[in-house]
Scaffold this active site. Sequence first.
Site, PDB file in Angstrom:
ATOM      1  N   ARG A  15     -69.316 -52.640   2.028  1.00 50.25           N
ATOM      2  CA  ARG A  15     -69.694 -51.359   2.348  1.00 50.25           C
ATOM      3  C   ARG A  15     -70.076 -50.591   0.668  1.00 50.25           C
ATOM      4  O   ARG A  15     -71.140 -50.335   0.951  1.00 50.25           O
ATOM      5  CB  ARG A  15     -68.220 -50.835   2.627  1.00 50.25           C
ATOM      6  CG  ARG A  15     -68.280 -49.365   3.027  1.00 50.25           C
ATOM      7  CD  ARG A  15     -68.303 -48.248   2.115  1.00 50.25           C
ATOM      8  NE  ARG A  15     -67.266 -48.179   1.080  1.00 50.25           N
ATOM      9  CZ  ARG A  15     -67.167 -47.401   0.028  1.00 50.25           C
ATOM     10  NH1 ARG A  15     -68.147 -46.783  -0.423  1.00 50.25           N
ATOM     11  NH2 ARG A  15     -66.122 -47.588  -0.682  1.00 50.25           N
ATOM     12  N   HIS A 207     -58.886 -49.228  -6.900  1.00 53.24           N
ATOM     13  CA  HIS A 207     -60.145 -49.461  -6.491  1.00 53.24           C
ATOM     14  C   HIS A 207     -61.063 -49.141  -7.803  1.00 53.24           C
ATOM     15  O   HIS A 207     -61.245 -48.175  -8.272  1.00 53.24           O
ATOM     16  CB  HIS A 207     -60.655 -48.447  -5.532  1.00 53.24           C
ATOM     17  CG  HIS A 207     -62.188 -48.489  -5.118  1.00 53.24           C
ATOM     18  ND1 HIS A 207     -62.669 -48.939  -4.001  1.00 53.24           N
ATOM     19  CD2 HIS A 207     -63.083 -47.983  -5.725  1.00 53.24           C
ATOM     20  CE1 HIS A 207     -64.126 -49.055  -4.008  1.00 53.24           C
ATOM     21  NE2 HIS A 207     -64.505 -48.374  -4.829  1.00 53.24           N
ATOM     22  N   HIS A 209     -64.377 -49.929 -10.628  1.00 57.79           N
ATOM     23  CA  HIS A 209     -65.825 -50.458 -10.727  1.00 57.79           C
ATOM     24  C   HIS A 209     -65.658 -50.816 -12.349  1.00 57.79           C
ATOM     25  O   HIS A 209     -65.011 -50.438 -13.135  1.00 57.79           O
ATOM     26  CB  HIS A 209     -66.812 -48.886 -10.580  1.00 57.79           C
ATOM     27  CG  HIS A 209     -66.953 -48.561  -9.321  1.00 57.79           C
ATOM     28  ND1 HIS A 209     -68.030 -49.318  -8.654  1.00 57.79           N
ATOM     29  CD2 HIS A 209     -66.184 -48.149  -8.314  1.00 57.79           C
ATOM     30  CE1 HIS A 209     -68.071 -48.930  -7.263  1.00 57.79           C
ATOM     31  NE2 HIS A 209     -66.895 -48.278  -7.014  1.00 57.79           N
ATOM     32  N   CYS A 240     -71.869 -45.918  -6.159  1.00 53.60           N
ATOM     33  CA  CYS A 240     -71.803 -44.755  -5.502  1.00 53.60           C
ATOM     34  C   CYS A 240     -73.121 -44.203  -5.657  1.00 53.60           C
ATOM     35  O   CYS A 240     -73.473 -43.694  -6.774  1.00 53.60           O
ATOM     36  CB  CYS A 240     -70.693 -43.881  -5.930  1.00 53.60           C
ATOM     37  SG  CYS A 240     -70.803 -42.169  -4.816  1.00 53.60           S
ATOM     38  N   ASN A 249     -68.752 -52.736  -8.570  1.00 53.27           N
ATOM     39  CA  ASN A 249     -66.898 -52.966  -8.503  1.00 53.27           C
ATOM     40  C   ASN A 249     -66.816 -54.252  -9.222  1.00 53.27           C
ATOM     41  O   ASN A 249     -67.435 -54.897  -9.684  1.00 53.27           O
ATOM     42  CB  ASN A 249     -66.406 -53.115  -6.916  1.00 53.27           C
ATOM     43  CG  ASN A 249     -66.925 -52.038  -5.926  1.00 53.27           C
ATOM     44  OD1 ASN A 249     -68.055 -52.159  -5.436  1.00 53.27           O
ATOM     45  ND2 ASN A 249     -65.732 -51.159  -5.963  1.00 53.27           N
TER      46      ASN A 249
HETATM   47  N1  COA Z   1     -71.089 -39.945  11.778  1.00 55.72           N
HETATM   48  C1  COA Z   1     -72.279 -39.648  12.159  1.00 55.72           C
HETATM   49  N2  COA Z   1     -72.772 -38.377  12.116  1.00 55.72           N
HETATM   50  C2  COA Z   1     -71.955 -37.538  11.761  1.00 55.72           C
HETATM   51  C3  COA Z   1     -70.725 -37.702  10.945  1.00 55.72           C
HETATM   52  C4  COA Z   1     -70.493 -39.172  11.110  1.00 55.72           C
HETATM   53  N3  COA Z   1     -69.331 -39.538  10.407  1.00 55.72           N
HETATM   54  N4  COA Z   1     -70.310 -36.556  10.547  1.00 55.72           N
HETATM   55  C5  COA Z   1     -71.087 -35.972  10.779  1.00 55.72           C
HETATM   56  N5  COA Z   1     -72.093 -36.287  11.360  1.00 55.72           N
HETATM   57  C6  COA Z   1     -73.409 -35.362  12.036  1.00 55.72           C
HETATM   58  C7  COA Z   1     -72.761 -34.236  12.889  1.00 55.72           C
HETATM   59  O1  COA Z   1     -72.503 -34.686  14.319  1.00 55.72           O
HETATM   60  C8  COA Z   1     -74.056 -33.542  12.869  1.00 55.72           C
HETATM   61  O2  COA Z   1     -75.211 -33.832  13.638  1.00 55.72           O
HETATM   62  P1  COA Z   1     -76.130 -32.862  14.329  1.00 55.72           P
HETATM   63  O3  COA Z   1     -76.848 -32.471  13.339  1.00 55.72           O
HETATM   64  O4  COA Z   1     -76.847 -33.681  15.360  1.00 55.72           O
HETATM   65  O5  COA Z   1     -75.390 -31.971  15.157  1.00 55.72           O
HETATM   66  C9  COA Z   1     -74.593 -33.475  11.378  1.00 55.72           C
HETATM   67  O6  COA Z   1     -73.947 -34.816  10.927  1.00 55.72           O
HETATM   68  C10 COA Z   1     -74.024 -32.507  10.464  1.00 55.72           C
HETATM   69  O7  COA Z   1     -72.668 -32.348  10.483  1.00 55.72           O
HETATM   70  P2  COA Z   1     -71.813 -31.788   9.249  1.00 55.72           P
HETATM   71  O8  COA Z   1     -70.377 -31.883   9.545  1.00 55.72           O
HETATM   72  O9  COA Z   1     -72.532 -30.497   8.775  1.00 55.72           O
HETATM   73  O10 COA Z   1     -72.256 -33.001   8.227  1.00 55.72           O
HETATM   74  P3  COA Z   1     -72.805 -32.750   6.703  1.00 55.72           P
HETATM   75  O11 COA Z   1     -74.319 -32.629   7.111  1.00 55.72           O
HETATM   76  O12 COA Z   1     -72.476 -31.707   6.128  1.00 55.72           O
HETATM   77  O13 COA Z   1     -72.475 -34.093   6.141  1.00 55.72           O
HETATM   78  C11 COA Z   1     -70.944 -35.868   5.706  1.00 55.72           C
HETATM   79  C12 COA Z   1     -71.322 -34.675   5.962  1.00 55.72           C
HETATM   80  C13 COA Z   1     -69.562 -36.114   5.429  1.00 55.72           C
HETATM   81  C14 COA Z   1     -70.983 -36.452   7.511  1.00 55.72           C
HETATM   82  C15 COA Z   1     -71.837 -36.871   4.959  1.00 55.72           C
HETATM   83  O14 COA Z   1     -72.211 -35.880   3.891  1.00 55.72           O
HETATM   84  C16 COA Z   1     -71.755 -38.011   4.871  1.00 55.72           C
HETATM   85  O15 COA Z   1     -71.811 -38.841   5.813  1.00 55.72           O
HETATM   86  N6  COA Z   1     -71.429 -38.441   3.562  1.00 55.72           N
HETATM   87  C17 COA Z   1     -70.925 -39.630   3.397  1.00 55.72           C
HETATM   88  C18 COA Z   1     -71.566 -40.172   2.031  1.00 55.72           C
HETATM   89  C19 COA Z   1     -70.981 -41.590   1.763  1.00 55.72           C
HETATM   90  O16 COA Z   1     -70.619 -42.463   2.463  1.00 55.72           O
HETATM   91  N7  COA Z   1     -70.977 -41.884   0.151  1.00 55.72           N
HETATM   92  C20 COA Z   1     -70.411 -43.170  -0.044  1.00 55.72           C
HETATM   93  C21 COA Z   1     -68.905 -43.495   0.091  1.00 55.72           C
HETATM   94  S1  COA Z   1     -67.964 -43.135  -1.416  1.00 55.72           S
HETATM   95 ZN    ZN Z   2     -66.279 -47.517  -5.159  1.00 60.13          ZN
END
Ligand code: COA
Ligand code: ZN
Length: 316
Positions: A15, A207, A209, A240, A249
């Site tokens: 991941r 956790h 790094h 990240c 990590n």
């Molecule tokens: N999986 C899939 N789709 C998702 C989702 C998820 N977990 N969470 C939200 N969405 C979709 C929503 O359904 C929506 O879809 P639509 O546009 O088709 O209606 C869209 O994303 C926007 O939703 P919203 O809640 O406004 O999300 P956002 O655009 O503000 O994004 C996150 C927020 C959290 C989903 C996004 O920033 C993200 O996935 N971040 C992860 C970052 C990451 O993994 N970092 C590394 C790990 S430390």
């Molecule tokens: Zn990490």
Amino acid sequence: MKLPERVTICEVGTRDGFQIEPDFIPTEQKIEVVNLLAAAGMPRIEVTSFVHPKVVPQLRDAEAVMAGIDRRPGTRYAALVPNDKGAVRAADAGVDVIHTVLSASESHNLANVNMTIAESLEKLRAVLDVAGKARLPVQCGISTSFGCPFEGDVPLVRLEGIVRRLVDLGAHGIGLADTTGMANPRQVTRVLEHLMPKFSGIEWTLHTHDTRAMAIPNILAAMEYGVANFDSSIGGLGGCPFAPGASGNVCTEDLVHCLHAMGVSTGIDLDRLIAVSRRVQEIVGRTLPGQIVKAGKSDRKYPVPDGVAGRLPRAS
Ligand code: COA
Ligand code: ZN
């Protein structure tokens, strides 16, 4: 040193590592790596994350990976989620435990999950609801617990407040994440001394790094304080995408080697693990930071050089 006899490692390379690889790792290769890690005796694996596929396209195949892996009894399969949508996807995909993510600093939380800390905590309340209905335990990870690449120091009172909220929401475990390798061993001890006595019954995970070569010293400090759960990544993959300067990590096989050398058990077969690391290097197409793959284990012996062999004093 006062160390736990046994430590539980959670492999996060599939991941934290695969999410930042420049090339998409084919689904079958992700599945292969998870299966190899489990076969080496890895007790916990954070297989993937259920996040927005456009935000982290490298892990857009999360469902397919979960569906494709062999489930080894004795290995606990987890996935990272930022919100309830992710939790529903993870539960449907059959994870054994949900790992959540939010940051202890506002700017990193906005950069990472596009939410304020307060908004994230509301989403995590919904995650715990989903998990409760699916009877899944939840481990809540807190990024930038020991410092933020944008804001610098993270006040301990703020970290404590976030832990309190997560524990009140029903978190089973708390993961303190040093996202960009800013922590030092004294700081780790100080943070743990402050937090651990206040929250009984919580499983603590560190956790780390290795951005500044302090990951194993930090782990040792946490072990002396009684922490026995650590995240690490095979070969030292990782970083990240939303934290500038983030790198890998702590390397799983280097950590396992260190623990075994000190007589701390992990249940992991180190030789098999080293072979997995070599395979991962082939998959990503480059040498990874891990040291043991290059140096061999500390009991490795080289032949005595010719000129030296004939001059050795006879053992009496
Ligand atoms: N999986 C899939 N789709 C998702 C989702 C998820 N977990 N969470 C939200 N969405 C979709 C929503 O359904 C929506 O879809 P639509 O546009 O088709 O209606 C869209 O994303 C926007 O939703 P919203 O809640 O406004 O999300 P956002 O655009 O503000 O994004 C996150 C927020 C959290 C989903 C996004 O920033 C993200 O996935 N971040 C992860 C970052 C990451 O993994 N970092 C590394 C790990 S430390
Ligand atoms: Zn990490």
